[in-house]
Design a protein around this motif. Sequence first.
Motif, short mmCIF file in Angstrom:
data_model
loop_
_atom_site.label_atom_id
_atom_site.label_comp_id
_atom_site.label_asym_id
_atom_site.label_seq_id
_atom_site.Cartn_x
_atom_site.Cartn_y
_atom_site.Cartn_z
N PRO A 1 58.86 68.19 81.67
CA PRO A 1 58.71 68.24 83.14
C PRO A 1 57.50 67.47 83.66
N ARG A 2 56.41 67.45 82.92
CA ARG A 2 55.26 66.64 83.33
C ARG A 2 55.63 65.16 83.35
N PHE A 3 56.32 64.71 82.31
CA PHE A 3 56.74 63.32 82.22
C PHE A 3 57.62 62.94 83.40
N GLU A 4 58.64 63.73 83.66
CA GLU A 4 59.60 63.39 84.71
C GLU A 4 58.96 63.45 86.09
N SER B 1 53.24 62.09 79.68
CA SER B 1 53.20 63.55 79.80
C SER B 1 51.76 64.08 79.81
N MET B 2 50.78 63.22 79.50
CA MET B 2 49.39 63.66 79.42
C MET B 2 48.52 63.10 80.53
N VAL B 3 48.75 61.87 80.94
CA VAL B 3 47.81 61.19 81.83
C VAL B 3 48.10 61.52 83.29
N ASN B 4 47.12 61.24 84.15
CA ASN B 4 47.27 61.51 85.58
C ASN B 4 48.16 60.45 86.22
N PRO B 5 49.21 60.83 86.94
CA PRO B 5 50.13 59.85 87.48
C PRO B 5 49.55 58.98 88.59
N VAL B 6 48.65 59.51 89.39
CA VAL B 6 48.04 58.71 90.46
C VAL B 6 47.18 57.61 89.86
N ASP B 7 46.34 57.99 88.90
CA ASP B 7 45.52 57.00 88.21
C ASP B 7 46.41 55.97 87.51
N THR B 8 47.46 56.41 86.84
CA THR B 8 48.34 55.51 86.10
C THR B 8 49.05 54.55 87.04
N ALA B 9 49.50 55.04 88.19
CA ALA B 9 50.18 54.17 89.17
C ALA B 9 49.26 53.03 89.60
#
Length: 335
Positions: free
Chosen positions: A126-129, A79-87
């Motif tokens: 919502p950020r998480f999902e 819910s906090m981190v950037n999803p593109v970076d995390t992917a």
Amino acid sequence: MKFGILLTSIYDGSTPARRQRDEHAELVATAEQAGFSLMVAGQHFLGAELRYFQPVPWLTYMSRHAPSMDVATGIILLSMVNPVDTAEQLSTLDVLTGGRARFGVGLGYSPHEFDAFGVAKGERVPRFEESLELIRQLWSGEKVTFHGRFTGVTDARPAVRPLQAGGPPVWIGGQAAGAVKRAARLGDAWYSPPFPTHDELYALHRLFTDTRAEAGSRPAKEFPVRRELLIADSREDAIEAALVRYRARYETYRKWGLNGQNTPVGKSGEELREDIDQRFILGSPEECAAELHKLGAEIGMTHFVYKPHWPGLPHAEAMRQLDRFGSEVVPLLKD
């Protein structure tokens, strides 16, 4: 049943970082020799009491010391981190470990972390999902156009992709009913934390399987479970030793804001002893093996994630517990 070693922090910033690195390396190397097949590392930010190194580079380094073991983030605060970076971080981890990564994720609970990332309380779910949906699309190998409430990409087809088709299995953590239902709807597995009582664990597992069935999803292939476990020559000795460990670790959880449903905080006296008895696996190697076997037989636990390190206790004690687990508990379960 498979066994995982949790690489958690027991030190603050006053302890040399190399000491923490070297102790974790010794833990995973010893665990691999004892038959463990998984290492797990979690994520926190700005912690003063406990120093968490970030899990993707940490697991990448540790896998050099135990090359046969799978790796799992347990958990990424999605819910906090950037999803593109995390992917792309998880894709890199999967490639570097030969397609042996699992993506453990959760909401998080610490107000100071949410504040640091500018995440309002009502935005956490919502950020998480949304992040999980985008990450899975980026792992698909297809061209992605995604415009969500918090982030988006246009005509993206990243070259950094995981070895596992579709990406690493997603383990969603949490102990509240809402988190377990979210794991059933969106995840490949529910990653159970050690906080629910034994009875609550059974009830939450039923909630997970029922929710999954109602959604028309297949039964989960994996069920990773964290329980606190302490081996001693008697159950009473184990409870006394657990009291020392509990007070040191759970006080930090309380300071960081852990609270809510199925969460043990603020207990003392006889109530604390009862709380430990309801949440820990305790006693002789035979008693510990019997409890682990029960979890496998009755609720289908596939991975037991074990934490031998505790704040305030020497590394030698963690190694002693790990040695007893590997030499005395694991053979009983194999039998």
